[in-house]
Design a protein around this motif. Structure first.
Motif, PDB file in Angstrom:
ATOM      1  N   TYR A 280       0.838  -1.201   0.000  1.00 18.35           N
ATOM      2  CA  TYR A 280       0.000   0.000   0.000  1.00 18.35           C
ATOM      3  C   TYR A 280       0.875   1.254   0.000  1.00 18.35           C
ATOM      4  N   ILE A 281       1.906   1.243   0.834  1.00 21.75           N
ATOM      5  CA  ILE A 281       2.800   2.400   0.912  1.00 21.75           C
ATOM      6  C   ILE A 281       3.578   2.546  -0.402  1.00 21.75           C
ATOM      7  N   GLU A 282       4.026   1.416  -0.957  1.00 16.08           N
ATOM      8  CA  GLU A 282       4.758   1.444  -2.223  1.00 16.08           C
ATOM      9  C   GLU A 282       3.873   1.993  -3.339  1.00 16.08           C
ATOM     10  N   ALA A 283       2.637   1.513  -3.427  1.00 19.71           N
ATOM     11  CA  ALA A 283       1.733   1.926  -4.499  1.00 19.71           C
ATOM     12  C   ALA A 283       1.378   3.403  -4.398  1.00 19.71           C
ATOM     13  N   ILE A 284       1.067   3.871  -3.189  1.00 19.46           N
ATOM     14  CA  ILE A 284       0.701   5.281  -2.998  1.00 19.46           C
ATOM     15  C   ILE A 284       1.883   6.181  -3.326  1.00 19.46           C
ATOM     16  N   THR A 285       3.075   5.795  -2.856  1.00 17.58           N
ATOM     17  CA  THR A 285       4.279   6.576  -3.155  1.00 17.58           C
ATOM     18  C   THR A 285       4.519   6.675  -4.648  1.00 17.58           C
ATOM     19  N   ASN A 286       4.411   5.537  -5.338  1.00 18.01           N
ATOM     20  CA  ASN A 286       4.654   5.511  -6.772  1.00 18.01           C
ATOM     21  C   ASN A 286       3.643   6.368  -7.526  1.00 18.01           C
ATOM     22  N   LEU A 287       2.367   6.244  -7.160  1.00 15.12           N
ATOM     23  CA  LEU A 287       1.318   6.978  -7.867  1.00 15.12           C
ATOM     24  C   LEU A 287       1.438   8.484  -7.645  1.00 15.12           C
ATOM     25  N   VAL A 288       1.661   8.898  -6.392  1.00 14.57           N
ATOM     26  CA  VAL A 288       1.792  10.331  -6.090  1.00 14.57           C
ATOM     27  C   VAL A 288       2.996  10.932  -6.816  1.00 14.57           C
ATOM     28  N   LEU A 289       4.133  10.240  -6.754  1.00  9.60           N
ATOM     29  CA  LEU A 289       5.319  10.736  -7.454  1.00  9.60           C
ATOM     30  C   LEU A 289       5.091  10.802  -8.955  1.00  9.60           C
ATOM     31  N   ASN A 290       4.397   9.790  -9.504  1.00  7.92           N
ATOM     32  CA  ASN A 290       4.064   9.801 -10.932  1.00  7.92           C
ATOM     33  C   ASN A 290       3.311  11.064 -11.321  1.00  7.92           C
ATOM     34  N   LEU A 291       2.243  11.344 -10.591  1.00  6.29           N
ATOM     35  CA  LEU A 291       1.368  12.465 -10.924  1.00  6.29           C
ATOM     36  C   LEU A 291       2.080  13.811 -10.780  1.00  6.29           C
ATOM     37  N   VAL A 292       3.024  13.889  -9.845  1.00  6.67           N
ATOM     38  CA  VAL A 292       3.721  15.156  -9.606  1.00  6.67           C
ATOM     39  C   VAL A 292       4.893  15.333 -10.570  1.00  6.67           C
ATOM     40  N   ILE A 293       5.784  14.327 -10.642  1.00  3.07           N
ATOM     41  CA  ILE A 293       7.041  14.493 -11.365  1.00  3.07           C
ATOM     42  C   ILE A 293       6.860  14.508 -12.877  1.00  3.07           C
ATOM     43  N   VAL A 294       5.933  13.687 -13.417  1.00  5.47           N
ATOM     44  CA  VAL A 294       5.812  13.564 -14.858  1.00  5.47           C
ATOM     45  C   VAL A 294       5.432  14.891 -15.510  1.00  5.47           C
ATOM     46  N   ARG A 295       4.764  15.776 -14.809  1.00  4.08           N
ATOM     47  CA  ARG A 295       4.369  17.067 -15.371  1.00  4.08           C
ATOM     48  C   ARG A 295       5.571  17.997 -15.560  1.00  4.08           C
ATOM     49  N   TYR A 296       6.660  17.727 -14.834  1.00  7.94           N
ATOM     50  CA  TYR A 296       7.823  18.603 -14.893  1.00  7.94           C
ATOM     51  C   TYR A 296       8.954  18.038 -15.746  1.00  7.94           C
ATOM     52  N   ILE A 297       9.162  16.723 -15.682  1.00  8.93           N
ATOM     53  CA  ILE A 297      10.295  16.146 -16.434  1.00  8.93           C
ATOM     54  C   ILE A 297       9.860  15.059 -17.414  1.00  8.93           C
ATOM     55  N   GLY A 298       8.552  14.921 -17.647  1.00  6.85           N
ATOM     56  CA  GLY A 298       8.075  14.007 -18.676  1.00  6.85           C
ATOM     57  C   GLY A 298       8.237  12.539 -18.331  1.00  6.85           C
ATOM     58  N   VAL A 299       8.589  11.743 -19.342  1.00  6.82           N
ATOM     59  CA  VAL A 299       8.655  10.284 -19.213  1.00  6.82           C
ATOM     60  C   VAL A 299       9.625   9.863 -18.113  1.00  6.82           C
ATOM     61  N   ASN A 300      10.730  10.585 -17.975  1.00  5.65           N
ATOM     62  CA  ASN A 300      11.716  10.225 -16.954  1.00  5.65           C
ATOM     63  C   ASN A 300      11.116  10.207 -15.551  1.00  5.65           C
ATOM     64  N   GLY A 301      10.127  11.068 -15.331  1.00  7.77           N
ATOM     65  CA  GLY A 301       9.485  11.114 -14.019  1.00  7.77           C
ATOM     66  C   GLY A 301       8.779   9.830 -13.662  1.00  7.77           C
ATOM     67  N   VAL A 302       8.204   9.152 -14.662  1.00 10.59           N
ATOM     68  CA  VAL A 302       7.530   7.875 -14.436  1.00 10.59           C
ATOM     69  C   VAL A 302       8.528   6.834 -13.932  1.00 10.59           C
ATOM     70  N   LEU A 303       9.691   6.779 -14.572  1.00 12.52           N
ATOM     71  CA  LEU A 303      10.704   5.792 -14.194  1.00 12.52           C
ATOM     72  C   LEU A 303      11.322   6.117 -12.841  1.00 12.52           C
ATOM     73  N   ILE A 304      11.592   7.397 -12.591  1.00 13.76           N
ATOM     74  CA  ILE A 304      12.171   7.802 -11.297  1.00 13.76           C
ATOM     75  C   ILE A 304      11.225   7.436 -10.158  1.00 13.76           C
ATOM     76  N   SER A 305       9.927   7.643 -10.363  1.00 16.47           N
ATOM     77  CA  SER A 305       8.942   7.313  -9.326  1.00 16.47           C
ATOM     78  C   SER A 305       9.001   5.839  -8.962  1.00 16.47           C
ATOM     79  N   THR A 306       9.065   4.988  -9.977  1.00 16.02           N
ATOM     80  CA  THR A 306       9.091   3.543  -9.739  1.00 16.02           C
ATOM     81  C   THR A 306      10.395   3.119  -9.065  1.00 16.02           C
ATOM     82  N   ILE A 307      11.510   3.693  -9.496  1.00 14.92           N
ATOM     83  CA  ILE A 307      12.809   3.356  -8.909  1.00 14.92           C
ATOM     84  C   ILE A 307      12.840   3.719  -7.430  1.00 14.92           C
ATOM     85  N   ILE A 308      12.324   4.900  -7.090  1.00 13.83           N
ATOM     86  CA  ILE A 308      12.307   5.341  -5.689  1.00 13.83           C
ATOM     87  C   ILE A 308      11.459   4.407  -4.829  1.00 13.83           C
ATOM     88  N   SER A 309      10.247   4.090  -5.311  1.00 15.88           N
ATOM     89  CA  SER A 309       9.351   3.244  -4.516  1.00 15.88           C
ATOM     90  C   SER A 309       9.909   1.833  -4.343  1.00 15.88           C
TER      91      SER A 309
END
Length: 514
Positions: free
Chosen positions: A381-410
Motif C-alpha cells: 500500500y505504501i509502495e503503491a501510494i508513493t509511486n502513484l503520487v510521485l508519478n502524478l507530480v514528477i511527470v508534469r515537470y520532467i516528462g517520461v523520466n518522471g515515471v521511471l524515477i517514481s518507480t525506482i524510488i518506490s
C-alpha cells in the motif's frame, strides 16, 4: 508424492524459454507491422487498453497464488480429496471474479475519453474497441482458467508453456496477416478472444486427461478457509501494488503526454518487459520446487539454496542491465528510426528500473513459495501510494523520466528493504547482513562490467546491423568475464560448479550403462 524438483525446474525453464522467445519475437514483428500499416496512435490505444484491463484483473485479488500454495502440501501427501475441494473453491471464486470485472469494466466506460490526451484515430469507435478487450479478459474467468493451478502446483509449467507457444504463434501470425492484407484494426483485435477460448479449452482437456482423479467437488475445512482468506487479505495489497506500478505509468503518460509519447515509451518498455519475462520463467519454474523444498527440507538447506539462486539471478540481471545500456539505442534507431528515440537519460533510468525490479525476485520467489504474504502486508500500500503520487507530480515537470524515477524510488527505498526484512525475520530467522553484502557486491560488479562494456562499444559506430552484431558480441563476452572474475572465489559459486559437475557425471555414467 516424490517430486524431482531439479528436473522439473530445468524442464520448466527450457520450455518456458521457448515460449518466451515466441512471445518476444512475434509481438516485436506485430508492433512493427502495426505502426507501418495503421500508425503509432493505434499502438498507443493498444497499450492503453491493455493497461486498463491489467488494472481490472486486480479483482482476482491473489486467490490463484493462495490456492496454489495451499496445494503444495496435499500434493506432497497425495491428499486428493483436499485438492479437489481447493479446485472447487477456485472455480467458484474465478466465476465470481469474472462477474466483478465485467461490472467494473462497464462502469468505467463513460470515462475512457478522459484517459487520452489529444486525438485518437477517427475511424475507431473507442467504446466498441474497449468492449472487445473487456470481453477477452472476462471470457477467461468463465471458462477453465482455474485448472491451470493443477499444472502449476505439480511443477508442470512446461505444459502451459507449450500450449502458449503454439497458440501465440498462430495468433500473432494471423494478426500480422490481417494487418498486411486488410489493414483493419477491428478484425485484428477480434482474434484475441478466439485465442483465449482455444487456450482455455486445450488446458482443460489436458488437465482432465492427465489428472482424471481431480474434480471440482467437496468443501475445504473452515480452518483452512480462514488461512486462505488471511493469505488473500495480504495478497490484495501485493496485487494492488504490482498493478499500480505496472499500469499507472501508461495511464499517466496517456493522460498527460498523449498517445504518441506513450507509444514511444512502450517501444522501450516492450524490450524491458521481454527481459523481465525471460527471467520470470526462472521464477515460475522454480517457485513450486522451492515450495516443495520448504515443506520437506530444513531451513538451513533452503538458505544455502537461496544464496546460490541469488548468485545466478544476480549474474543474469547484471548481464541484462548492461545489454540494455549498450544495445537498446542502436537497436531502436534501426527498428523505429531516430525520430522515435527517447533520450539516453531515459535509457539509463530504464536500466536502473530493470535492475531493481529483477534483483528483488530471489527474495520474492522464497516469500511466495513459503506463502509469506501476510508478513509485509502493509508494504504494497505504501509502495503503491508513493509511486502513484510521485508519478502524478514528477511527470508534469520532467516528462517520461518522471515515471521511471517514481518507480525506482518506490522499489529501492520501500519494496526491497521491507520484503527482505520480512523473509529473513520470519523464515530464515537471521539478519540479512550477508544478503546485503552480496547485494552490494553484485551491484559493484555490474557497474564495472557496464562501464567497461559501454566504453568498448563506443568505439563501434552505429547505423547498421553489422555494427549492432559486433556490439552484441562485446556484450556477450565482456560483462560475463567481469562477473566471473568477481564471483569466482565465492563459496556459492564453487557449490554451483560442484553440483553441476555431479549432475553431469551422473548423466554421463547413466549414458555409459545404457
Amino acid at each position: 508424492m516424490k517430486i524431482n524438483r531439479m528436473f522439473n525446474s530445468a524442464r520448466n525453464i527450457v520450455f518456458g524459454l521457448i515460449n518466451r522467445l515466441v512471445a518476444m519475437l512475434l509481438p516485436f514483428v506485430l508492433r512493427t507491422t502495426l505502426i507501418y500499416t495503421l500508425g503509432v496512435e493505434y499502438l498507443g490505444l493498444n497499450s492503453l487498453f491493455s493497461s486498463i484491463l491489467v488494472a481490472l484483473s486486480l479483482a482476482e485479488l491473489g486467490f490463484g497464488s493462495a490456492i496454489i500454495y495451499s496445494m503444495y502440501k496435499p500434493i506432497a501427501e497425495d491428499d486428493n480429496i483436499k485438492i479437489c475441494a481447493l479446485l472447487n473453491l477456485y472455480k467458484k471464486i474465478y466465476r465470481l471474479m469474472g462477474c466483478v470485472i465485467l461490472v467494473v469494466g462497464l462502469l468505467i466506460t463513460p470515462f475512457l475519453k478522459f484517459l487520452i490526451n489529444g486525438s485518437y484515430p477517427s475511424d475507431i469507435n473507442l467504446y466498441l474497441l474497449y468492449f472487445i478487450y473487456l470481453g477477452n479478459t472476462v471470457i477467461s474467468y468463465f471458462l477453465f482458467s482455474y485448472k491451470q493451478s493443477i499444472l502449476i502446483a505439480h511443477q508442470r509449467n512446461d505444459i502451459l508453456s507449450n500450449i502458449n507457444t503454439a497458440i501465440n504463434f498462430v495468433l500473432y501470425s494471423i494478426q500480422i496477416a490481417i494487418l498486411l492484407i486488410y489493414k483493419n484494426y477491428y478484425t485484428f483485435i477480434l482474434i484475441l478472444p478466439i485465442s483465449t477460448v482455444l487456450n482455455n479449452f486445450i488446458v482443460s482437456t489436458i488437465v482432465n486427461k492427465k489428472y482424471p482423479h481431480y474434480a471440482c467437488k467437496g468443501n475445504i475445512e473452515k480452518e483452512e478457509l480462514r488461512e486462505i482468506k488471511k493469505r488473500v487479505g495480504a495478497l490484495v495489497g501485493h496485487r494492488l501494488s504490482g498493478t499500480i506500478v505496472r499500469s499507472s505509468d501508461n495511464l499517466v503518460i496517456s493522460a498527460v503526454l498523449g498517445l504518441t509519447i506513450l507509444a514511444m515509451y512502450n517501444n522501450y518498455l516492450m524490450i524491458i518487459t521481454a527481459i523481465i519475462g525471460i527471467l520470470s520463467i526462472v521464477n515460475n519454474s522454480i517457485t513450486p520446487s522451492v515450495g516443495n523444498s520448504i515443506i520437506v527440507e530444513k531451513t538451513e538447506k533452503n538458505y544455502s539454496d537461496f544464496k546460490k539462486v541469488f548468485l545466478v539471478y544476480a549474474w543474469l540481471v547484471g548481464w541484462s542491465t548492461v545489454a540494455v545500456i549498450t544495445l537498446i539505442q542502436p537497436f531502436m534507431a534501426l527498428w523505429m528510426g531516430k525520430k522515435m528515440l527517447l533520450p539516453f537519460s531515459t535509457v539509463l533510468l530504464f536500466s536502473i528500473y530493470l535492475y531493481f525490479w529483477l534483483i528483488r525476485q530471489t527474495v520474492l520467489i522464497y516469500k511466495d513459495a513459503a506463502g509469506m504474504w501476510w508478513s509485509d502486508r502493509y508494504k504494497p500500500y505504501i509502495e503503491a501510494i508513493t509511486n502513484l503520487v510521485l508519478n502524478l507530480v514528477i511527470v508534469r515537470y520532467i516528462g517520461v523520466n518522471g515515471v521511471l524515477i517514481s518507480t525506482i524510488i518506490s522499489m529501492s527505498f520501500i519494496a526491497i528493504p521491507w520484503e527482505t526484512y520480512a523473509l529473513f525475520k520470519n523464515y530464515f530467522k537471521c539478519k540479512p547482513n550477508e544478503y546485503y553484502l552480496r547485494f552490494f557486491t553484485y551491484i559493484v560488479i555490474t557497474l564495472v562490467g557496464g562501464i567497461l562494456t559501454y566504453i568498448i562499444c563506443l568505439v563501434v559506430p552505429d547505423g547498421s546491423l553489422g555494427y549492432l552484431a559486433i556490439k552484441i558480441l562485446i556484450c556477450l563476452v565482456v560483462p560475463n568475464i567481469v562477473f566471473l572474475i568477481g564471483v569466482f572465489n565465492m563459496k556459492e559459486f564453487k557449490e554451483i560448479l560442484y553440483t553441476g559437475a555431479r549432475i553431469f557425471r551422473r548423466r554421463f555414467d547413466l549414458a555409459k550403462i545404457k
